[in-house]
Design an enzyme around this catalytic site. Sequence first.
Site, PDB file in Angstrom:
ATOM      1  N   GLU A   1       0.974  -1.174  -0.038  1.00 57.82           N
ATOM      2  CA  GLU A   1       0.043   0.020  -0.227  1.00 57.82           C
ATOM      3  C   GLU A   1       0.923   1.173  -0.022  1.00 57.82           C
ATOM      4  O   GLU A   1       0.688   2.347  -0.719  1.00 57.82           O
ATOM      5  CB  GLU A   1      -0.850   0.034   1.096  1.00 57.82           C
ATOM      6  CG  GLU A   1      -2.067  -1.039   1.055  1.00 57.82           C
ATOM      7  CD  GLU A   1      -2.783  -0.751  -0.127  1.00 57.82           C
ATOM      8  OE1 GLU A   1      -3.170   0.213  -0.713  1.00 57.82           O
ATOM      9  OE2 GLU A   1      -3.092  -1.702  -0.903  1.00 57.82           O
TER      10      GLU A   1
ATOM     11  N   CYS B   1     -13.397   3.625 -15.349  1.00 55.98           N
ATOM     12  CA  CYS B   1     -13.613   4.835 -15.202  1.00 55.98           C
ATOM     13  C   CYS B   1     -12.085   5.895 -14.811  1.00 55.98           C
ATOM     14  O   CYS B   1     -12.071   6.445 -13.835  1.00 55.98           O
ATOM     15  CB  CYS B   1     -14.508   4.949 -13.579  1.00 55.98           C
ATOM     16  SG  CYS B   1     -15.247   6.585 -13.574  1.00 55.98           S
TER      17      CYS B   1
ATOM     18  N   CYS C   1     -16.711   4.838 -21.005  1.00 50.84           N
ATOM     19  CA  CYS C   1     -18.062   4.982 -21.459  1.00 50.84           C
ATOM     20  C   CYS C   1     -17.971   6.035 -22.516  1.00 50.84           C
ATOM     21  O   CYS C   1     -18.903   6.080 -23.339  1.00 50.84           O
ATOM     22  CB  CYS C   1     -18.702   5.757 -20.114  1.00 50.84           C
ATOM     23  SG  CYS C   1     -18.026   7.211 -19.494  1.00 50.84           S
TER      24      CYS C   1
ATOM     25  N   CYS D   1     -20.236   0.409 -19.586  1.00 52.33           N
ATOM     26  CA  CYS D   1     -20.112   0.341 -18.327  1.00 52.33           C
ATOM     27  C   CYS D   1     -21.232  -0.206 -17.471  1.00 52.33           C
ATOM     28  O   CYS D   1     -22.348   0.333 -17.853  1.00 52.33           O
ATOM     29  CB  CYS D   1     -19.859   2.021 -17.874  1.00 52.33           C
ATOM     30  SG  CYS D   1     -19.971   2.354 -16.038  1.00 52.33           S
TER      31      CYS D   1
ATOM     32  N   CYS E   1     -25.188   6.664 -13.723  1.00 50.85           N
ATOM     33  CA  CYS E   1     -24.054   7.385 -13.635  1.00 50.85           C
ATOM     34  C   CYS E   1     -24.389   8.902 -13.676  1.00 50.85           C
ATOM     35  O   CYS E   1     -24.652   9.369 -14.827  1.00 50.85           O
ATOM     36  CB  CYS E   1     -22.712   7.231 -14.209  1.00 50.85           C
ATOM     37  SG  CYS E   1     -21.723   8.207 -14.297  1.00 50.85           S
TER      38      CYS E   1
END
Length: 385
Positions: A40, A197, A204, A211, A217
């Site tokens: 991370e 995205c 999209c 999507c 959305c």
Amino acid sequence: MSEALIKHFATKLIAWHGKDGRQGLPWQSIRDPYAVWVSEIMLQQTQVATVLERYPRFMKRFPTVKKLATAPLDDVLAEWAGLGYYTRARNLHACAKQVMEEFGGEFPKDPVLLEQLKGIGRSTAGAIAAFAFHERAPILDANVKRILARLFGVDGAIQEKAVNDELWLLAKTLLPKKAPDMPVYTQALMDFGATWCTSRKPICLSGERKCPFAKECQANLTNQILVLPRKVIKEKSPEFNCDMLLLRHGDSVLLQRRSEKAIWGGLWSLPESIWRAKEKSSPATDNAVNLTAKELFKLVLPNEVISSTSKNYYSIERGLDIKHVFTHRRLWMQIWHVSSGSAVKFASKDLKWVPLRQLGQYGLPQPIKLLLQGLSLTRGDDLRN
DNA sequence: AAGCCGGGGAG
DNA sequence: CTCCCAGGCTT
């Protein structure tokens, strides 16, 4: 309304991940909290392709939190060199010590406790808690901010506190109900933001794939995909000049340890002048730069003079002009080659002669590393003439 | 809230 | 070139 979307978001996203998510990234199959934590931190602001190369190396060198905690900081910085944001490496080292001394060598699973550790903020705490302990803790990285701002039409600059709070609340609300789903859900969020995205070329708009949230959305419905998330425009980064001394004796080069507060904090680099606001290049300023280089030389070697007549002579000549771009600054580094007839001893532990072949043991800023690598390749050139 | 801290890849 | 990123810390 968005009620239906809120209710089914986690399920739909997990279904998407099963079909189109990223698979097989080495840190995805790991549940060891230490290994999760390292991944991370390394992935913060750092590209997956880069981490794929460096993560296994780091884990091999520091396989446990105890090994990391007891290693010299210089070793950690050397292993981190080239990854950038070196505060991460210092915090990594400090955090390992914290875990050993305050938590008996075991990472806590409570995100609130995780967040008290060095270098772990709210989002990273959530990620570690979710991946390693299946805790129902949200993350809010750049991917998630973008996804949520678009899906729910969150307008307003995302660096504003009120907007940020709204996004955190959304992230928390959308969590799956079942704790065992947390790892795959969290991974799905990151994957969806990183591959579908995306910021510049979302799926999209390309029309290649459909999507799963297209009909819900808000950004898509109102044609605001590329507008959201909204952010304030930052001004052009300022430009600077500085001079650097490449002081050589035989096969060795003089390195100086940098202040921890400065850029490239704690790394080893070349002795360097103060940064000046960038001036236009002209013969006149070239002379001025040369003066700065000589002053810098005097600072490093107060008892020596640049002269070709004395016995232990020094000569100086203009080297490469390197441009380096940071997030908030652009820097032109003028390299000055200085060769000496003898290796002066230094009292300061922050100045050190290092043989070219041992450079790999030191944490160097990337442009300096590349410069000195080029030097190693042409080793044998006699710079004294 | 804004500034600071690296590096590499995409467009 | 500009923009972006599995952020956190300091001021």
